[in-house]
Design an enzyme around this catalytic site. Structure first.
Site, PDB file in Angstrom:
ATOM      1  N   LYS A  92       3.252   0.487   1.880  1.00  9.04           N
ATOM      2  CA  LYS A  92       2.444   1.185   1.816  1.00  9.04           C
ATOM      3  C   LYS A  92       2.465   2.480   2.848  1.00  9.04           C
ATOM      4  O   LYS A  92       2.235   4.077   2.950  1.00  9.04           O
ATOM      5  CB  LYS A  92       0.808   0.360   2.123  1.00  9.04           C
ATOM      6  CG  LYS A  92      -0.001   0.071   0.847  1.00  9.04           C
ATOM      7  CD  LYS A  92      -0.838  -0.663   1.367  1.00  9.04           C
ATOM      8  CE  LYS A  92      -1.469  -0.548  -0.035  1.00  9.04           C
ATOM      9  NZ  LYS A  92      -1.121  -2.488  -0.568  1.00  9.04           N
ATOM     10  N   GLU A 114      -9.987   5.759   1.927  1.00 12.09           N
ATOM     11  CA  GLU A 114     -10.958   4.358   1.640  1.00 12.09           C
ATOM     12  C   GLU A 114      -9.804   2.966   1.457  1.00 12.09           C
ATOM     13  O   GLU A 114      -8.730   3.517   1.339  1.00 12.09           O
ATOM     14  CB  GLU A 114     -11.373   4.501   0.368  1.00 12.09           C
ATOM     15  CG  GLU A 114     -10.762   4.643  -0.737  1.00 12.09           C
ATOM     16  CD  GLU A 114      -9.449   5.769  -1.381  1.00 12.09           C
ATOM     17  OE1 GLU A 114      -9.760   5.910  -0.878  1.00 12.09           O
ATOM     18  OE2 GLU A 114      -8.691   4.229  -2.011  1.00 12.09           O
ATOM     19  N   SER A 381       7.396  -6.114  -2.085  1.00 13.72           N
ATOM     20  CA  SER A 381       6.826  -5.350  -1.699  1.00 13.72           C
ATOM     21  C   SER A 381       5.318  -5.235  -0.438  1.00 13.72           C
ATOM     22  O   SER A 381       5.420  -4.372  -0.318  1.00 13.72           O
ATOM     23  CB  SER A 381       5.864  -4.771  -2.704  1.00 13.72           C
ATOM     24  OG  SER A 381       4.511  -5.882  -2.789  1.00 13.72           O
TER      25      SER A 381
HETATM   26  C1  LIG Z   1      -1.295  -2.519  -2.002  1.00 10.66           C
HETATM   27  C2  LIG Z   1      -0.660  -3.350  -2.240  1.00 10.66           C
HETATM   28  C3  LIG Z   1       0.126  -3.468  -3.806  1.00 10.66           C
HETATM   29  C4  LIG Z   1      -0.167  -2.547  -4.372  1.00 10.66           C
HETATM   30  O1  LIG Z   1      -0.248  -1.845  -4.763  1.00 10.66           O
HETATM   31  P1  LIG Z   1       0.691  -0.587  -5.138  1.00 10.66           P
HETATM   32  O2  LIG Z   1       0.240   0.645  -5.265  1.00 10.66           O
HETATM   33  O3  LIG Z   1       0.123  -0.446  -6.962  1.00 10.66           O
HETATM   34  O4  LIG Z   1       1.847  -1.079  -4.488  1.00 10.66           O
HETATM   35  C5  LIG Z   1       1.763  -4.461  -4.000  1.00 10.66           C
HETATM   36  N1  LIG Z   1       1.981  -5.516  -2.576  1.00 10.66           N
HETATM   37  C6  LIG Z   1       1.145  -5.264  -1.384  1.00 10.66           C
HETATM   38  C7  LIG Z   1       1.954  -6.136  -0.569  1.00 10.66           C
HETATM   39  C8  LIG Z   1      -0.099  -4.546  -1.583  1.00 10.66           C
HETATM   40  O5  LIG Z   1      -0.384  -3.954  -0.038  1.00 10.66           O
END
Ligand SMILES: *Cc1c(COP(=O)(O)O)cnc(C)c1O
Length: 397
Positions: A92, A114, A381
């Site tokens: 993020k 938000e 992610s």
């Molecule tokens: C917020 C988040 C997601 C989901 O958000 P996307 O916009 O689909 O990437 C996925 N993995 C993690 C670790 C997150 O914090």
């Protein structure tokens, strides 16, 4: 962001996307679009963003072979793109630092956002602290109660947190309040969206900022594997980590791209968060995409064990990729994600976010169906430290 004076504008992915917003926001979105185009054309912006990504975020992130996970899956070699190693522990931050730099360029002094579980709020507050911009985050009072640690993190980082007491006191209500704020404050305020959702140009801006993941990953594949991978897999909430890793591979027709949605507890409405699998086209938060909704167009309740996937909509570019057939979309449910959460921890020494664990689960199935000389890449992610308490509860520890 719908509303009676909704108007449609450009910024389409096929028929999806667009700009369905009240009249008062059209000028702000046009200003943002122009500023983004100018920034992209300015080498100075790229230099500043690259330096921040290197020195503050910690890029490039590692590209890690997962041999023990691969043996367990019983097929192709699995590789992990390590966004869990980025500052604040997830992808993020790539988006929030980019948008803060853009806001500064536009002469904005105040940032609003938000947040649901608080991850995007923390990433926004972090970028604002780094660059000295005022930051105010809207969060449903119920979410703030459940995620009190993230509320405290945001406050430590100097942000003001507005707990929203209306409606269901969750993300939807926080989004409404943030929109109301922006309609009255666009002169000095930039609104940072956290995923590839919302009205044009947000889906494009966020995808381009997150594409650093795929650009690095593609180069790492060429370098380490000596060629392109056979498949790239990522979890899909709003769709930003997936869009970021997929985009640089879209033109490589031989690379299978797979997005993984949250299957939750089952296929019935309200039990999952998989709009590309179970939803239908509709307008949510200012753009046309797949949405989980009932016959009257009322947005459905959603469920996932991971807060970051718990969203009834998805970015419009994913809707386009689905309909065009370029990207496949699969589902992993809560139980499968929880299993993969433990498996990756035990076999590779990496505790993934519960969101990420959905992608790991599907990647193991896909790798298992391929011969050993093939290569599967998973976007890791985020890290799972934020989820260990929830995992304890789910596992009955
Ligand atoms: C917020 C988040 C997601 C989901 O958000 P996307 O916009 O689909 O990437 C996925 N993995 C993690 C670790 C997150 O914090």
């Amino acid at each position: 962001m719908s509303g009676e004076a909704a108007r449609e504008h450009d910024g389409r992915f096929g028929t999806f996307g667009g700009r369905y917003v009240p009249e008062t926001l059209v000028a702000a979105l046009e200003e943002l679009e122009t500023a983004w185009r100018d920034a992209r054309a300015d080498p100075g912006f790229e230099t500043e963003l690259d330096a921040c990504l290197r020195d503050f975020v910690g890029r490039p992130t590692a590209f890690t072979r997962a041999p023990r996970l691969s043996t367990q899956a019983g097929g192709a070699m699995i590789w992990l793109k390590r966004e869990d190693l980025a500052h604040t522990g997830a992808h993020k931050i790539n988006n929030t630092v980019g948008q803060v730099l853009l806001a500064q360029r536009m002469g904005k002094t105040r940032i609003i956002a938000e947040t649901g579980a608080g991850q995007h709020g923390v990433a926004t507050a972090t970028a604002c602290a780094r660059y000295g911009l005022a930051c105010e985050v809207y969060m449903g009072a119920e979410d703030a109660r459940r995620q009190s640690l993230n509320v405290f993190r945001m406050k430590l980082l100097g942000a003001r947190v507005h707990e929203v007491d209306s409606g269901s006191r969750t993300l939807k209500d926080a989004t409404n309040e943030a929109m109301r704020d922006w309609m009255g404050s666009v002169g000095d305020t930039h609104y940072i969206l956290g995923s590839v959702v919302g009205p044009h140009p947000f889906p494009t801006i966020v995808r381009e900022l997150q594409s650093v993941i795929g650009v690095e990953c593609r180069a790492q594949c060429l370098d380490v594997l000596g060629g392109l991978p056979d498949a790239v897999i990522a979890c899909v909430g709003g769709g930003s980590n997936a869009a970021g890793i997929f985009a640089p591979f879209v033109a490589d027709q031989g690379v299978r791209l797979v997005g993984v949605e949250a299957g939750g507890r089952g296929n019935e409405p309200g039990q999952h968060a998989a709009p590309l699998t179970f939803g239908s086209p509709g307008i949510l938060h200012g753009s046309l995409s797949y949405v989980l909704q009932d016959q009257e167009g009322q947005t459905s309740d959603v469920h996932s064990c991971s807060a970051g996937l718990d969203y009834p909509g998805v970015g419009p570019e994913h809707a386009f990729w689905k309909d065009s057939g370029r990207v496949e979309y699969a589902v992993a449910n809560d139980a499968e994600a929880l299993e993969a959460f433990q498996t990756l921890s035990r076999l590779e020494g990496i505790i993934p976010a519960l969101e990420t664990a959905h992608a790991i689960s599907t990647a193991m199935t896909i790798a298992g169906s391929m011969p050993a000389e093939r290569h599967v890449v998973v976007n890791c992610s985020g890290r799972g430290d934020k989820d260990v308490q929830e995992a304890m509860r789910l596992l009955g520890v």
